[in-house]
Design an enzyme around this catalytic site. Structure first.
Site, PDB file in Angstrom:
ATOM      1  N   ASP A 574      -6.817  -2.054  33.350  1.00 55.58           N
ATOM      2  CA  ASP A 574      -6.063  -1.173  32.463  1.00 55.58           C
ATOM      3  C   ASP A 574      -6.800   0.100  32.027  1.00 55.58           C
ATOM      4  OD1 ASP A 574      -4.532  -3.420  32.779  1.00 55.58           O
ATOM      5  OD2 ASP A 574      -3.814  -3.501  30.736  1.00 55.58           O
ATOM      6  N   GLU A 771      -7.468 -14.259  24.307  1.00 56.84           N
ATOM      7  CA  GLU A 771      -7.407 -13.409  25.494  1.00 56.84           C
ATOM      8  C   GLU A 771      -8.778 -12.826  25.832  1.00 56.84           C
ATOM      9  OE1 GLU A 771      -4.739  -9.609  27.111  1.00 56.84           O
ATOM     10  OE2 GLU A 771      -4.741 -10.132  24.989  1.00 56.84           O
TER      11      GLU A 771
END
Length: 812
Positions: A574, A771
């Site tokens: 990302d 996460e």
């Protein structure tokens, strides 16, 4: 003693298979049939706290809702159905789970002051995938009031062709005893679904208002609806809509001043009639327990309470035994607290497997701007996306897959899935290969697989509209090829052993016990694998010739499409820093490394199935890629691998952002033990001012001016998937004779310990896997209950303890 009586019929068939060696196709087809029957049912709606369905499109679907009903103002917010972040949970998930047997889930619902336990089990037998049951228990938490009022609502609905009806006689006062439904469909045959009355110790709210006379809560309330297939997934909204009518009628009848108590007023109507969706409501005072039982009409024996209890006990024993043989934590993590942690982490990974069916939003405009060939291409592609002239729904398609996170990412992600399957492959190679095949069945005629599978309206409801469209020129790291490497490694490992005490071992390991079965699987899939591989080469190529770059090969260079100044979402990394501004002449270190891993895997697959010419072709590509990684990406001055771009003078230059990108050739296993680059890579990994932290490897070097800036998604946090690759590569290096063996052993031991301690400590503190982890504090952050690739910690715990210089058996 483990109760193996549940598998008697199955065992006979499995034994017969062992003697059917004269007909390979019989073995393959019968094994596939048996495997599918043990996998047909499951909690395959992982976006719900609990929801069972079969791996069949448009079939029976079930779910569970509950709420504390002691307040008029909070009830609507108290109802649980879909897994949500920050919903007042003190943790939830599977304590133990096997995709073929079932398991136990505990939901610590602090907001509703109750712990809910769902014990789901499968009971084999019959012609339609067997039967199943779930035992639902509620235990008030320590801070609960003496009279905790809990409303439990189970629902069942039939999508598509088929029928489902309540067979109890309608009664305006509700149902006494069990609620029974009967149904049928082509795929399931005849079946029944029973919601039992539960234990005699169950207590219901006492009569405290005259409304109790017309709706006594010591009975079960059943309401039938006719709902369009497209709306069945909105069970909670449908329930609220239906319940509001009842609430309004009670208020109108009794008035606000004399309204019934909330546990009486927030109920559904007693309305048994024809329909395709049926809600079953029970209201309890304090602790409770009841069963939901699905019985296949072709099953030889009825499913009784005793059968369910035996199945629960058997599932627990079999899970514990298998885990101790397949994934047991090794020193220094071979302690009871780590075993409980490992059970939970793995169970939530495999318990997150779901079955998804629906259409997807795809842009097949093939706009020329999507080639990203011009400077400023990101502006052109943004304008092309706005046109959306060719955006349409495609499908429907089906996918059997595990998911990254039940509350936040309850759908299939392509690059996540390869990581998910690494531990699952040790547990059950058959289901692993079933999932891989499901993904490759999504491939289009060009070789593209959508990186995010948002199938159907239910899946799209969790995704912002701007991220729903999939683009056939967007790639994603080809991590599923890690699993093909794992399969071939296991086939070549003569020391690999089977769990003879597991009655399902013959199914789980069919591809490993019979290499011809594995080769047949690879041959069937091979045309799709080639199509996908060459799609990568065609769509993600990088430009060498136009900029006079010097390299061993003029063809082996790669660039992610889907680039913007801030992100390369397609890379999976990302917001990791990249050259600025974006340029069509960029080359990406991580992508060429992934291509090297993918090419090596294709070479090994071709060799395994006897495609000699293809094997030689892939061998050539592999050699050229490895040479070009050094020629195009190694920066001698910075002593690291770097992305490349084109400067203002039309010259190729390196842009070095030290971090995960810098070590990708090492992570993907492309550097030999005597590589001259390894010393610098180990320096970068081990430097506390660069990547090393007490909690795992930072995604970006601490010395980078971009460290911790912007979104800070991949600009400092510790990610378990990349750290797993690092631990695995360090282990491999520690087992290989070479100049870095001793140092690799030391780094492996320290990194392995840091990672396990970080995830374990936060799981113990918060009740969740996360996460990512903060590199300065070790705290879990971003998405909670991220039980996808963070569950790789189980694989890390199962790796061996290594003494410096000692050679041990390789671990995938």
């Amino acid at each position: 003693m483990i109760q193996s009586w549940r598998f008697s019929a199955l065992a006979v068939l499995l034994c017969w298979l062992k003697f059917a060696l004269g007909n390979e196709q019989v073995v393959l087809s019968e094994n596939a049939k048996l495997s599918n029957e043990t996998l047909l049912w499951g909690p395959y709606r992982p976006n719900l706290y609990f929801g069972v369905r079969p791996r069949i499109p448009k079939s029976l679907t079930t779910g569970l809702l509950w709420a504390k009903v002691d307040s008029f103002t909070e009830v609507q917010n108290n109802f649980r159905h879909t897994c949500e972040q920050h919903e007042g949970m003190a943790g939830y998930g599977w304590d133990e789970y096997d995709v073929r047997l079932g398991g136990r889930q505990t939901i610590h619902d602090a907001g509703n002051m109750v712990d809910i336990t769902t014990e789901f089990v499968k009971i084999p037998g019959g012609l339609h995938g067997g039967s199943w049951a779930v035992r639902i228990k509620g235990t008030p938490r320590e801070n609960a009031p003496d009279h905790l009022m809990t409303s439990m609502i189970f629902y069942a609905a039939m999508e598509g062709f088929g029928n489902l009806q309540v067979s109890n006689e309608p009664d305006d006062l509700g149902v006494e005893g069990s609620v029974r439904m009967e149904g049928s469909s082509n795929e399931l045959g005849d079946f029944s679904l029973e919601v039992t009355e539960g234990l005699e110790t169950n207590v219901h709210p006492p009569p405290s208002h005259k409304s109790f006379a017309s709706k006594p809560l010591d009975r079960t309330i059943v309401s039938s609806l006719q709902v369009e297939d497209a709306n069945i997934w909105q069970a909670k909204a449908l329930l609220f809509q239906h319940m509001k009518t009842e609430v309004d009628q009670m208020i109108e009848l009794y008035g606000n001043e004399n309204a019934p108590p909330p546990w009486q007023i927030f109920t559904i109507a007693n309305n048994i009639q024809e329909g395709n969706m049926h809600f079953v409501q029970k209201v309890f005072d304090g602790a409770f327990e009841f069963d939901v039982v699905f019985s296949s009409g072709s099953a030889p024996e009825p499913v009784t309470s005793e059968v369910i209890s035996g199945a629960i006990k058997s599932a627990t024993e079999l899970f514990s035994e298998r885990f101790s043989k397949v994934l047991a934590p090794k020193a220094p993590f071979n302690k009871p607290k780590y075993r409980t942690f490992a059970h939970s982490m793995f169970s939530n990974l495999i318990g997150g497997i779901g079955y998804f069916y629906g259409d997807a939003v795809v842009d097949r405009s093939y706009a020329p701007e999507y080639e990203e060939e011009n400077e400023g291409f990101w502006e052109e592609t943004a304008e092309a996306r706005q046109r959306q002239g060719a955006v349409k729904l495609e499908g429907p398609a089906e996918l059997y897959t595990s998911i990254p996170s039940r509350p936040f990412f309850p759908r299939g992600f392509l690059w996540d899935e390869g990581f998910h399957l690494i531990p699952i492959a040790d547990w059950d190679m058959d289901v692993t290969l079933d999932i891989v095949k499901s993904w490759f069945n999504l491939i289009d005629e060009d070789g593209w697989i959508g990186r995010e599978q948002i199938l159907g309206q239910e899946a799209r409801s969790k995704v912002p509209q701007e991220f729903q469209v999939q683009y056939p020129h967007y790639a994603n790291p080809p991590t599923l090829f890690l699993i093909f490497n794992a399969l071939i490694d296991k086939l070549q490992d003569s020391a690999s052993s089977m769990d003879s005490s597991d009655p399902l071992e013959s199914i789980r390991s069919a591809h490993l016990q019979n290499p011809e079965t594995a080769k047949s699987y690879l041959r069937d899939l091979y045309p799709l694998l080639k199509r996908h591989y060459f799609w990568f080469r065609k769509t993600q190529w990088g430009d060498i010739k136009s900029y006079d770059r010097e390299a061993f090969s003029t063809k082996e260079a790669y660039r992610w499409r889907g680039r913007t100044p801030q992100h390369i979402l397609t890379s999976g990394l990302d917001d990791y820093p990249r050259p600025q501004p974006p340029h069509p002449g960029e080359l990406h270190t991580d992508l060429i490394s992934w291509m090297g891993m993918m090419t090596r895997s294709m070479r090994r697959i071709a060799e395994t199935i006897g495609e000699t010419d293809d094997m030689k072709e892939f061998q050539g590509y592999e050699k050229a890629i490895i040479r070009n990684i050094d020629d195009l990406h190694w920066n001698k001055k910075a002593q690291t691998y770097c992305d490349a771009t084109i400067d203002d003078y039309e010259e190729s230059v390196h842009v070095c952002h030290k971090g995960y990108i810098s070590i990708f050739p090492f992570l993907t296993g492309l550097l030999p033990a005597d590589s001259p680059r390894l010393g610098a890579i180990l320096d970068l990994i081990s430097d506390p001012e660069e990547m090393w932290s007490p909690y795992g490897l930072r995604s970006l070097s601490k010395s980078s001016p971009n460290y911790g800036t912007g979104e800070n998604y991949w600009r400092s946090p510790v990610w378990m998937n990349i750290n797993y690759l690092a631990v695995k590569s360090l282990l491999d290096l520690s087992q290989s004779i070479g100049p870095h063996q001793q140092r690799a052993s030391q780094l492996y031991t320290s990194l392995r310990t840091n990672l396990v301690d970080t995830v374990f400590r936060e799981w113990e503190r918060t009740g969740f896997a996360w996460e990512q982890y903060n590199p300065e504090t070790g705290e879990g952050q971003r998405t909670q209950h991220f039980t996808g690739w963070t569950s790789l910690v189980v694989k890390i715990m199962a790796m061996p303890e290594v003494q410096a210089g000692a050679k041990v058996r390789d671990e995938l």
